[in-house]
Design a protein around this motif. Structure first.
Motif, short mmCIF file in Angstrom:
data_model
loop_
_atom_site.label_atom_id
_atom_site.label_comp_id
_atom_site.label_asym_id
_atom_site.label_seq_id
_atom_site.Cartn_x
_atom_site.Cartn_y
_atom_site.Cartn_z
N ALA A 95 15.43 68.27 50.29
CA ALA A 95 14.71 68.26 51.56
C ALA A 95 13.32 67.68 51.35
O ALA A 95 12.64 68.01 50.38
CB ALA A 95 14.62 69.68 52.12
N ALA A 96 12.91 66.81 52.24
CA ALA A 96 11.63 66.11 52.09
C ALA A 96 10.46 67.08 52.13
O ALA A 96 10.32 67.86 53.07
CB ALA A 96 11.48 65.06 53.18
N ARG A 97 9.63 67.03 51.11
CA ARG A 97 8.42 67.83 51.05
C ARG A 97 7.26 66.94 50.63
O ARG A 97 7.45 65.91 49.98
CB ARG A 97 8.55 69.00 50.08
CG ARG A 97 9.68 69.96 50.39
CD ARG A 97 9.67 71.14 49.44
NE ARG A 97 8.56 72.03 49.68
CZ ARG A 97 8.63 73.11 50.46
NH1 ARG A 97 9.76 73.39 51.08
NH2 ARG A 97 7.60 73.89 50.63
N LEU A 98 6.06 67.36 50.99
CA LEU A 98 4.90 66.54 50.65
C LEU A 98 4.59 66.61 49.17
O LEU A 98 4.27 65.60 48.54
CB LEU A 98 3.69 67.03 51.46
CG LEU A 98 2.44 66.13 51.44
CD1 LEU A 98 2.78 64.74 51.96
CD2 LEU A 98 1.34 66.75 52.29
N ASP A 99 4.70 67.82 48.59
CA ASP A 99 4.45 68.02 47.15
C ASP A 99 3.12 67.39 46.74
O ASP A 99 3.06 66.58 45.81
CB ASP A 99 5.59 67.45 46.31
CG ASP A 99 6.87 68.26 46.44
OD1 ASP A 99 6.77 69.48 46.65
OD2 ASP A 99 7.96 67.67 46.36
N GLU A 100 2.08 67.78 47.43
CA GLU A 100 0.75 67.24 47.17
C GLU A 100 -0.17 68.35 46.70
O GLU A 100 -0.14 69.47 47.23
CB GLU A 100 0.20 66.59 48.44
CG GLU A 100 -1.15 65.92 48.29
CD GLU A 100 -1.58 65.26 49.59
OE1 GLU A 100 -2.50 65.77 50.25
OE2 GLU A 100 -0.97 64.23 49.95
N GLU A 101 -1.00 68.09 45.72
CA GLU A 101 -1.93 69.09 45.23
C GLU A 101 -2.99 69.38 46.30
O GLU A 101 -3.39 68.49 47.05
CB GLU A 101 -2.62 68.60 43.95
CG GLU A 101 -1.70 68.54 42.74
CD GLU A 101 -1.19 69.92 42.35
OE1 GLU A 101 -2.01 70.87 42.32
OE2 GLU A 101 0.02 70.04 42.09
N PRO A 102 -3.45 70.63 46.39
CA PRO A 102 -4.52 70.96 47.34
C PRO A 102 -5.76 70.10 47.11
O PRO A 102 -6.09 69.78 45.96
CB PRO A 102 -4.81 72.44 47.05
CG PRO A 102 -3.56 72.97 46.44
CD PRO A 102 -2.99 71.82 45.64
N LYS A 103 -6.40 69.72 48.20
CA LYS A 103 -7.62 68.90 48.11
C LYS A 103 -8.84 69.83 48.00
O LYS A 103 -9.22 70.49 48.97
CB LYS A 103 -7.74 68.00 49.33
CG LYS A 103 -6.65 66.94 49.45
CD LYS A 103 -6.85 66.08 50.69
CE LYS A 103 -5.76 65.04 50.83
NZ LYS A 103 -5.81 64.02 49.77
#
Length: 286
Positions: free
Chosen positions: A131-139
């Protein structure tokens, strides 16, 4: 003497809500009527200080004669309308929306969503690990608040609070399309290079914890954040003479974040950088 403007009295209108007669003031939404009747209708993008955006679609209900399900947060109640909130169609729609959101977004800090997933028997895992997820570290690019877009559901509440509904700073907007859509500042620059004035009003309206105080973010990471152990004290901001109300959230005798009452006629939940983040002078911090 304090004068409270009452406005022009609104007439009451009658309609049928889940088989029962409902009477609400003219201009009320279906969601207003549901809450007045004690019905728990889930909603994420709705906010009591912002105009409805109809983005999350978790609050949909069935209106007799309507071709599609309607969002209760924005649909105005009309005389004689017949509304059903718990039909199989409405519940199935909420279940699907919750599954789609929970499969693609981290909802671990979203209030009540775990109860809703259980209530509607939603199964986000059925979409599988792909399933598509952003998987981005917090800014973490400033000392005041953190942007964790893995938790963002694109409800647009932060955009509206920063834009023409309250702050009129227009520092943030939505960039990209489809799966690439996300909240960003101009040119996707660091927050410190943007037009942001650090009022934190976007944090106030964020329903999922995608925007949070640095203090809260750090305490959650350390496992020390405990809302049940926190006390709340409402006071008046001492920085200027406007009279903004502050609600101090205190844990272990230390202020961990500051909010403002949404029903306050001065602030309506909004504050400036001093009111929301300038509390260090009242406590000793190592």
């Amino acid at each position: 003497m304090t004068v409270t403007p009452l406005g022009i009295p609104r007439r009451l209108l009658e309609f049928t809500l889940d088989g029962q007669e409902a009477r609400v003031p003219e201009g009320s939404t279906i969601l207003d009527a549901c809450r007045a009747a004690g019905k728990d209708i889930p909603t994420l993008c709705e906010g009591d200080t912002l105009r409805p955006k109809n983005a999350c679609r978790v609050c949909v209900v069935e209106v007799e004669g309507a071709r599609t399900l309607v969002p209760a947060c924005s649909r105005k109640a009309e005389p004689g309308m017949v509304v059903q909130t718990g039909t199989e169609r409405a519940r199935h729609s909420r279940k699907i929306v919750l599954e789609l959101l929970a499969s693609s977004v981290d909802l671990s800090t979203t209030p009540q969503v775990a109860e809703w997933i259980k209530e509607y028997e939603a199964k986000p895992d059925r979409f599988g690990p792909d399933a598509a997820r952003l998987d981005e570290e917090p800014k973490v690019d400033n000392d005041l608040y953190v942007r964790d877009y893995d938790k963002c559901i694109l409800c647009y509440k932060c955009v509206d609070a920063c834009g023409d509904q309250w702050q009129n700073t227009f520092a943030i907007s939505v960039s990209g399309r489809g799966f690439d859509a996300r909240i960003a500042v101009e040119h996707d620059a660091p927050l410190t290079d943007s037009a942001c004035v650090y009022c934190g009003n976007c944090i106030e309206v964020c329903p999922t914890g995608a925007l949070s105080f640095t203090s809260e973010f750090d305490m959650r990471a350390a496992g020390t954040w405990n809302e049940s152990a926190q006390t709340e004290t409402t006071t008046v901001c001492a920085y200027c003479g406007v009279g903004c109300n502050l609600t101090l959230h205190v844990q272990d005798n230390a202020i961990v974040k500051v909010t403002s009452p949404h029903d306050n006629p001065v602030t309506h939940g909004n504050l400036c950088i001093k009111g929301r983040f300038g509390y260090q002078h009242v406590q000793n911090r190592d």
